[in-house]
Design a protein around this motif. Structure first.
Motif, short mmCIF file in Angstrom:
data_model
loop_
_atom_site.label_atom_id
_atom_site.label_comp_id
_atom_site.label_asym_id
_atom_site.label_seq_id
_atom_site.Cartn_x
_atom_site.Cartn_y
_atom_site.Cartn_z
N ASP A 1 -71.60 1.80 74.93
CA ASP A 1 -70.59 2.32 75.38
C ASP A 1 -69.07 1.88 74.79
OD1 ASP A 1 -70.29 0.36 77.15
OD2 ASP A 1 -69.38 1.26 78.64
N MET A 2 -69.37 0.84 73.77
CA MET A 2 -68.44 0.32 72.81
C MET A 2 -68.23 1.05 71.56
SD MET A 2 -69.20 -3.85 73.66
CE MET A 2 -68.68 -4.53 75.17
N PHE A 3 -69.36 1.75 71.30
CA PHE A 3 -69.26 2.65 70.15
C PHE A 3 -68.39 4.03 70.06
CE2 PHE A 3 -72.61 -0.33 69.55
CZ PHE A 3 -72.95 -0.47 68.27
N PHE A 4 -67.80 3.98 69.20
CA PHE A 4 -66.90 5.47 68.85
C PHE A 4 -66.94 5.71 67.53
CE2 PHE A 4 -64.64 2.29 72.17
CZ PHE A 4 -64.38 3.13 73.06
N GLN A 5 -66.85 7.19 67.44
CA GLN A 5 -66.92 7.85 66.02
C GLN A 5 -65.81 7.53 65.26
OE1 GLN A 5 -69.51 9.45 64.76
NE2 GLN A 5 -70.73 8.69 66.62
N ALA A 6 -66.04 7.32 63.93
CA ALA A 6 -64.97 7.18 62.95
C ALA A 6 -64.29 8.48 62.74
CB ALA A 6 -65.28 6.79 61.66
N GLY A 7 -62.80 8.36 62.34
CA GLY A 7 -62.19 9.84 62.44
C GLY A 7 -61.75 10.24 63.64
N THR A 8 -61.88 9.71 64.72
CA THR A 8 -61.55 10.39 66.11
C THR A 8 -60.41 9.95 66.64
OG1 THR A 8 -63.17 9.08 67.36
CG2 THR A 8 -63.91 11.12 66.35
N ASP A 9 -59.78 10.44 67.96
CA ASP A 9 -59.12 9.75 68.71
C ASP A 9 -59.59 8.83 69.79
OD1 ASP A 9 -57.07 11.02 67.31
OD2 ASP A 9 -56.69 12.43 68.84
N ILE A 10 -59.24 7.73 70.03
CA ILE A 10 -59.79 6.78 70.82
C ILE A 10 -59.14 6.50 72.26
CG2 ILE A 10 -60.88 4.52 71.25
CD1 ILE A 10 -61.72 4.55 68.51
N PRO A 11 -59.38 6.77 73.22
CA PRO A 11 -58.28 6.55 74.28
C PRO A 11 -57.95 5.17 74.43
CG PRO A 11 -60.22 7.91 75.10
CD PRO A 11 -60.80 7.19 73.69
N PHE A 12 -56.76 4.84 74.36
CA PHE A 12 -56.06 3.79 74.56
C PHE A 12 -56.32 3.01 75.91
CE2 PHE A 12 -52.61 0.86 75.56
CZ PHE A 12 -52.74 -0.17 74.33
N ASN A 13 -56.59 3.76 77.00
CA ASN A 13 -56.67 3.33 78.19
C ASN A 13 -58.25 2.76 78.51
OD1 ASN A 13 -58.29 5.53 78.66
ND2 ASN A 13 -57.02 6.70 79.83
N ARG A 14 -59.03 2.85 77.39
CA ARG A 14 -60.28 2.02 77.58
C ARG A 14 -59.92 0.63 77.43
NH1 ARG A 14 -65.21 4.39 76.28
NH2 ARG A 14 -65.90 2.17 76.25
N PHE A 15 -58.67 0.18 77.03
CA PHE A 15 -58.45 -1.35 76.64
C PHE A 15 -57.42 -1.94 77.53
CE2 PHE A 15 -60.06 1.31 72.98
CZ PHE A 15 -61.21 0.65 72.69
N ILE A 16 -57.37 -3.16 77.27
CA ILE A 16 -56.23 -3.88 78.13
C ILE A 16 -55.07 -4.22 77.10
CG2 ILE A 16 -55.47 -5.83 79.18
CD1 ILE A 16 -58.24 -5.97 80.45
N ALA A 17 -55.43 -4.93 76.15
CA ALA A 17 -54.37 -5.24 75.17
C ALA A 17 -55.31 -5.41 73.73
CB ALA A 17 -53.83 -6.78 75.34
N PRO A 18 -55.68 -4.36 73.24
CA PRO A 18 -56.51 -3.98 71.97
C PRO A 18 -56.01 -4.83 70.84
CG PRO A 18 -55.60 -2.16 72.45
CD PRO A 18 -55.12 -3.10 73.52
N ARG A 19 -56.87 -5.43 69.80
CA ARG A 19 -56.54 -5.90 68.53
C ARG A 19 -57.37 -5.28 67.49
NH1 ARG A 19 -55.57 -11.96 68.49
NH2 ARG A 19 -56.94 -11.99 70.19
#
Length: 267
Positions: A86-104
């Motif tokens: 569940d850590m894999f996301f598709q390129a070219g898409t919108d990723i929900p920010f609320n999946r993270f705390i303080a992303p880098r």
């Protein structure tokens, strides 16, 4: 080593922190005698909780591959952690920010294995033979354990980072896959754009002089535990740029030149 009940309790805290997106204070401050082995024990216990939830492991990540990061963390080797499905996301898409705390955001190469790779004497050449293809990637790192303590501002220790899945939270693969001998991987470069501005640049040689060295290190490191890298595994070889901060609304574009690009937006 920390008592097993303490290891299980700390793993449960991380499991809940990921679900609730609530950062924890440093385990190393609460347990001053904590070691690297404790960090990996907590990590393995957390993985067991994720697997019990129906998650699966699709590969591994290698972190702290640059000399500068190792010196800042006061260690002399990289670290590693699993890549959950569940850590894999598709390129070219919108990723929900609320999946993270303080992303880098970090720029890396991913090795996709075509056959198993096992230590304890794996070499760079073994990695190249076992690899089906190499593909551009972006890693989204996060802090279920605070990067800096909320009161003292002290940085977390490597034991905290290892416990915390080596800070891994997301993977985006993209660009043009290449056979590992089709290009000199040391000279693969990338420009990381945030909102149209170049934030970071780097060459893959920053990863232990050749990114395949990191994959060989990992195969050798996990061999004493009876583990190996398997056919189909995705292995993030380590970042060759500094982490770039991200907030909701930021767009990222990693330009790998002849190898294409990876893009996404946090929303």
């Amino acid at each position: 080593m920390l008592p097993i009940d303490t290891i299980q309790a700390l793993a449960r805290e991380l499991y809940q922190a990921r679900k609730t997106r609530t950062a924890l204070r440093h385990f190393s401050a609460r347990h001053p005698g904590m070691t690297i082995d404790d960090g990996y024990a907590i990590q393995r216990a957390w993985v067991a909780l994720e697997l019990a939830d129906g998650r699966s492991i699709l590969g591994r990540k290698i972190g702290l591959t640059s000399r500068a990061m190792q010196l800042s963390s006061q260690i002399d080797e990289p670290d590693y952690a699993p890549l959950m499905d569940d850590m894999f996301f598709q390129a070219g898409t919108d990723i929900p920010f609320n999946r993270f705390i303080a992303p880098r955001i970090e720029v890396e190469l991913a090795f996709v294995l075509g056959r198993p790779l096992h230590g304890p004497r794996a070499t760079l050449f073994d990695v190249l033979r076992a690899t089906d293809y190499v593909v551009p990637a972006i890693e989204i790192i996060d802090a279920r354990i605070e990067q800096f303590d909320r009161e003292t501002k002290a940085p977390r220790k490597v034991f905290d980072t290892i416990s915390d899945f080596a800070a891994n939270a997301g993977i985006v693969l993209g660009g043009r896959p290449v056979k590992p001998d089709a290009v000199d991987l040391r000279w693969v470069g990338a420009l990381l754009h945030k909102n149209g501005v170049v934030e970071e640049t780097g060459l893959a040689a920053a990863v232990l002089n050749h990114p395949a060295n990191g994959v060989a290190w990992l195969a050798n490191k996990i061999a004493p535990h009876g583990e190996q890298l398997n056919a189909g595994d995705v292995v993030l070889a380590g970042s060759f740029t500094r982490p770039t901060t991200a907030v909701a609304g930021d767009s990222f574009h990693a330009d790998y030149g002849p190898l294409g690009s990876v893009t996404f937006r946090l929303v």
